[in-house]
Structures are given as structure tokens and as C-alpha cells.
Design a protein around this motif. Structure first.
Motif, short mmCIF file in Angstrom:
data_model
loop_
_atom_site.label_atom_id
_atom_site.label_comp_id
_atom_site.label_asym_id
_atom_site.label_seq_id
_atom_site.Cartn_x
_atom_site.Cartn_y
_atom_site.Cartn_z
N ALA A 161 29.47 34.22 42.45
CA ALA A 161 29.78 35.65 42.38
C ALA A 161 31.29 35.78 42.18
CB ALA A 161 29.34 36.35 43.66
N VAL A 162 31.71 35.93 40.94
CA VAL A 162 33.12 36.02 40.58
C VAL A 162 33.38 37.44 40.10
CG1 VAL A 162 34.96 35.08 39.15
CG2 VAL A 162 33.08 33.61 39.88
N ASP A 163 34.17 38.20 40.85
CA ASP A 163 34.43 39.58 40.45
C ASP A 163 35.64 39.68 39.53
OD1 ASP A 163 36.62 39.27 42.13
OD2 ASP A 163 35.81 40.50 43.73
N GLY A 164 35.91 40.87 39.07
CA GLY A 164 37.03 41.10 38.16
C GLY A 164 38.36 40.74 38.76
N ARG A 165 38.52 40.95 40.07
CA ARG A 165 39.76 40.58 40.76
C ARG A 165 40.01 39.09 40.62
NH1 ARG A 165 40.60 37.32 44.75
NH2 ARG A 165 38.38 37.19 45.04
N ALA A 166 38.97 38.32 40.85
CA ALA A 166 39.11 36.86 40.77
C ALA A 166 39.47 36.43 39.36
CB ALA A 166 37.82 36.18 41.23
N ASP A 167 38.84 37.04 38.37
CA ASP A 167 39.19 36.70 36.98
C ASP A 167 40.68 36.87 36.74
OD1 ASP A 167 36.87 35.91 35.49
OD2 ASP A 167 36.13 37.96 35.61
N GLY A 168 41.19 38.05 37.02
CA GLY A 168 42.60 38.32 36.75
C GLY A 168 43.55 37.47 37.56
N GLU A 169 43.27 37.33 38.85
CA GLU A 169 44.17 36.59 39.73
C GLU A 169 44.15 35.09 39.43
OE1 GLU A 169 43.42 37.66 43.81
OE2 GLU A 169 44.07 39.72 43.48
N LEU A 170 42.99 34.54 39.17
CA LEU A 170 42.93 33.10 38.85
C LEU A 170 43.64 32.82 37.53
CD1 LEU A 170 41.94 30.25 39.61
CD2 LEU A 170 39.95 30.72 38.18
N LEU B 187 48.64 34.19 45.84
CA LEU B 187 47.25 34.23 45.39
C LEU B 187 46.38 33.13 45.96
CD1 LEU B 187 47.89 34.96 41.60
CD2 LEU B 187 47.13 36.58 43.35
N ALA B 188 46.98 32.00 46.30
CA ALA B 188 46.20 30.82 46.70
C ALA B 188 46.00 30.74 48.21
CB ALA B 188 46.91 29.56 46.22
N ALA B 189 44.89 30.15 48.58
CA ALA B 189 44.61 29.89 49.99
C ALA B 189 45.39 28.67 50.46
CB ALA B 189 43.12 29.67 50.21
N GLU B 190 45.73 27.80 49.52
CA GLU B 190 46.42 26.54 49.85
C GLU B 190 47.16 26.06 48.61
OE1 GLU B 190 44.89 21.97 50.44
OE2 GLU B 190 43.63 23.59 51.20
#
Length: 150
Positions: A55-64, A127-130
Motif C-alpha cells: 500500500a504505497v500512497d501518493g505521499r510515499a511516491d513523492g517523498e521517496l 524523510l528517512a526512518a534511518e
């Protein structure tokens, strides 16, 4: 998925990936490489959606894609040679690793809205967790883990 019943193997029709999805691309540093790396990451996310049912939302697309751009841009600007973008993903996270030929480790500057440029690593950390940086035999590797579900 396969069930074992009394020694018999019965295929259930549900194949579940057990290894992370991994892809890598090599870039020479010629014009257009950063855009190619973003397109490569976008295709990777689409593959996670279709093959892993992530489940990849639009936020994830842009931020990644922003994170990939920043890491690849740093490799392009601060190394004197080719670089490699490696993506590893599951339904919950994508690890972005960039290998380049420079042994100089990147510096994270303090926040300064007046500074022009040099915000790339600051953005990646936001943006990153680590985020990890290490020297490797070919130079260095910068690795950032991006959570798909916040």
C-alpha cells in the motif's frame, strides 16, 4: 503458500514473496542520470504495488523520489566516477543505497534557512526512518530507509 500435511505437499495457490524485492542501476554521471534514477525508483514502487501488494500512497511516491534525487545528486556532485543506486523493498519499507567512488563521508550541516544549497542530507534525514553512511571498498555507501506506512 505450501502446506505440509502428513508428508504431502499441497500447493494452495498463494505465492508469498519471502525475499525483499531488489533492483540496482548503474549511472555514469552524464546529464539525465538523476531523472533516470527517479524513473527507476518510480518503476520499483510500482513493482512493489503489483508484486508485493504494498500500500504505497501518493505521499510515499513523492517523498521517496525526492530522497532518491537527493542521494543520487550528492553522488553525482561529490564523486569522480560512476555510482550505483540500489533499492530493496517490502510491503513496509524501501531501503535506498547509493554507492559512489568518493571516500569522503557526507557532512550534515545545521539547519540554516539562509544557506543556499547543501540541504540534501538534511532532507534525507527528515524523510528517512534511518540513515547510515559507511566506507566500502569502492568508496562509500549512503543508505536511507523509507517507511511506506506512517
Amino acid at each position: 503458500m505450501i502446506e505440509h500435511l502428513g508428508g504431502a505437499v499441497i500447493p494452495t495457490g498463494f505465492d508469498v514473496p519471502v525475499e525483499p524485492l531488489r533492483r540496482a542501476a548503474h549511472y555514469t554521471g552524464e546529464p539525465g542520470c538523476i531523472a533516470e534514477a527517479r524513473a527507476f525508483a518510480a518503476r520499483f514502487l510500482q513493482q512493489l504495488r503489483t508484486e508485493w501488494c504494498a500500500a504505497v500512497d501518493g505521499r510515499a511516491d513523492g517523498e521517496l523520489l525526492l530522497m532518491v534525487s537527493e542521494l543520487v545528486t550528492n553522488a553525482d556532485r561529490h564523486s569522480s566516477g560512476p555510482y550505483i543506486l540500489e533499492l530493496e523493498g517490502t510491503t513496509t519499507a524501501v531501503a535506498v543505497s547509493v554507492y559512489d567512488s568518493s571516500t569522503a563521508l557526507p557532512r550534515r550541516f545545521p539547519k540554516d534557512p539562509q544557506r543556499v544549497g547543501r540541504h540534501g542530507l538534511e532532507i534525507v534525514h527528515a524523510l528517512a526512518a534511518e540513515v547510515t553512511v559507511e566506507r566500502v571498498p569502492v568508496g562509500k555507501r549512503v543508505r536511507a530507509v523509507f517507511r511506506l506506512n506512517r
